[in-house]
Design a protein around this motif. Structure first.
Motif, PDB file in Angstrom:
ATOM      1  N   ASN A  96       0.802  -1.218   0.000  1.00  0.00           N
ATOM      2  CA  ASN A  96       0.000   0.000   0.000  1.00  0.00           C
ATOM      3  C   ASN A  96       0.838   1.274   0.000  1.00  0.00           C
ATOM      4  O   ASN A  96       0.431   2.289   0.553  1.00  0.00           O
TER       5      ASN A  96
ATOM      6  N   ASP B  30      -9.867   7.170  -0.115  1.00  0.00           N
ATOM      7  CA  ASP B  30      -9.786   6.383   1.108  1.00  0.00           C
ATOM      8  C   ASP B  30      -8.401   6.417   1.741  1.00  0.00           C
ATOM      9  O   ASP B  30      -8.257   6.180   2.936  1.00  0.00           O
ATOM     10  N   THR B  31      -7.370   6.669   0.924  1.00  0.00           N
ATOM     11  CA  THR B  31      -5.995   6.577   1.419  1.00  0.00           C
ATOM     12  C   THR B  31      -5.342   7.950   1.443  1.00  0.00           C
ATOM     13  O   THR B  31      -5.472   8.723   0.488  1.00  0.00           O
ATOM     14  N   ASN B  50      -5.578   4.487   5.776  1.00  0.00           N
ATOM     15  CA  ASN B  50      -6.689   4.060   4.947  1.00  0.00           C
ATOM     16  C   ASN B  50      -7.957   4.128   5.790  1.00  0.00           C
ATOM     17  O   ASN B  50      -8.051   3.439   6.819  1.00  0.00           O
ATOM     18  N   LYS B  71     -11.681  10.576   7.204  1.00  0.00           N
ATOM     19  CA  LYS B  71     -10.886  10.118   6.065  1.00  0.00           C
ATOM     20  C   LYS B  71     -10.492  11.244   5.114  1.00  0.00           C
ATOM     21  O   LYS B  71      -9.685  11.042   4.222  1.00  0.00           O
ATOM     22  N   GLU B  96      -7.264   4.082  -4.153  1.00  0.00           N
ATOM     23  CA  GLU B  96      -7.025   2.696  -3.739  1.00  0.00           C
ATOM     24  C   GLU B  96      -5.557   2.449  -3.446  1.00  0.00           C
ATOM     25  O   GLU B  96      -4.903   1.630  -4.079  1.00  0.00           O
ATOM     26  N   GLY B  97      -5.033   3.182  -2.491  1.00  0.00           N
ATOM     27  CA  GLY B  97      -3.635   2.975  -2.119  1.00  0.00           C
ATOM     28  C   GLY B  97      -2.724   3.199  -3.301  1.00  0.00           C
ATOM     29  O   GLY B  97      -2.932   4.105  -4.114  1.00  0.00           O
TER      30      GLY B  97
END
Lengths: 110, 113
Positions: A96, B30-31, B50, B71, B96-97
């Motif tokens: 990640n 999200d990240t 996240n 977030k 997404e990361g």
């Protein structure tokens, strides 16, 4: 340690010429991304190429990926003075996170 | 509308002080990340969150404490600042990361004197 390493470290060309920058990395990746950073600014995403892709185009940008050699290249065609910036490759090797290389400083002279 | 905004843009402070940098993204990602760029332009990841959860803490001294109240926000608090903390700190976000492109803030240039 840095995953991606770009070469050359610095490149100076005339407006209208093509500029090619290379990036090598050490481990398997999910994708490789190229970013541009103008002086004193944040990074701007240019292009993302996935590990199962070999070539991608976006406007005057062409990126290739050779997973067998663990390398990628960024070609900027018909360069302009406004392309003067630092260019970074970044790899997604899992976990990640994007791991960035040291960057290539491109100077386009008008 | 700025997608990823961080404040302040410049921060000059004395050794030993405590300071905070704020970051907000309006992309619905999200990240969120904090990166540190040193004087040689090396970019190194510090933290990744996240959905408000800490995912990555990349062996950063515990004088650095990130906080994500929701977030859309990821703040960075630094205690007992040292000369070696001088750098440009970038906040970034992605959907997404590392699988998707990251959007970066303009950076905060921190100078410790």
């Amino acid at each position: 340690s840095q995953q991606g390493e770009e070469d050359p470290q610095a490149l100076s060309i005339q407006e209208g010429e093509n500029a090619t920058m290379n990036c090598s990395y050490k481990t398997s990746i999910n994708n490789l991304q190229w970013y541009r950073q103008n002086s004193g600014r944040g990074l701007v995403h240019l292009i993302l190429i996935r590990s199962n892709e070999r070539e991608k185009h976006s406007g005057r940008l062409r990126v290739t990926l050779d997973t067998s050699k663990k390398s990628s290249s960024l070609l900027i065609t018909a360069s302009r003075a406004a392309d003067t910036a630092s260019y970074f490759c970044a790899t997604d090797a899992g976990g990640n996170k994007l791991v960035f290389g040291a960057g290539t400083i491109l100077r386009v002279k008008s | 509308d700025t997608a990823v905004s961080q404040t302040p843009k410049y921060l000059v402070t004395q050794m030993g002080n405590d300071k905070s940098i704020k970051c907000e993204q309006n992309l619905g990602h999200d990240t969120m990340y904090w990166y540190k760029q040193d004087s040689k332009k090396f970019l190194k990841i510090m933290f990744s969150y996240n959905n408000k959860e800490l995912i990555i803490n990349e062996t950063v001294p515990n004088r650095f404490s990130p906080k994500s109240p929701d977030k859309a926000h990821l703040n960075l608090h630094i205690n007992s600042l040292e000369l070696g903390d001088s750098a440009v700190y970038f906040c970034a976000s992605s959907q997404e990361g590392a699988a998707t492109e990251a959007f970066f803030g303009q950076g905060t240039r921190l100078t410790v004197v």
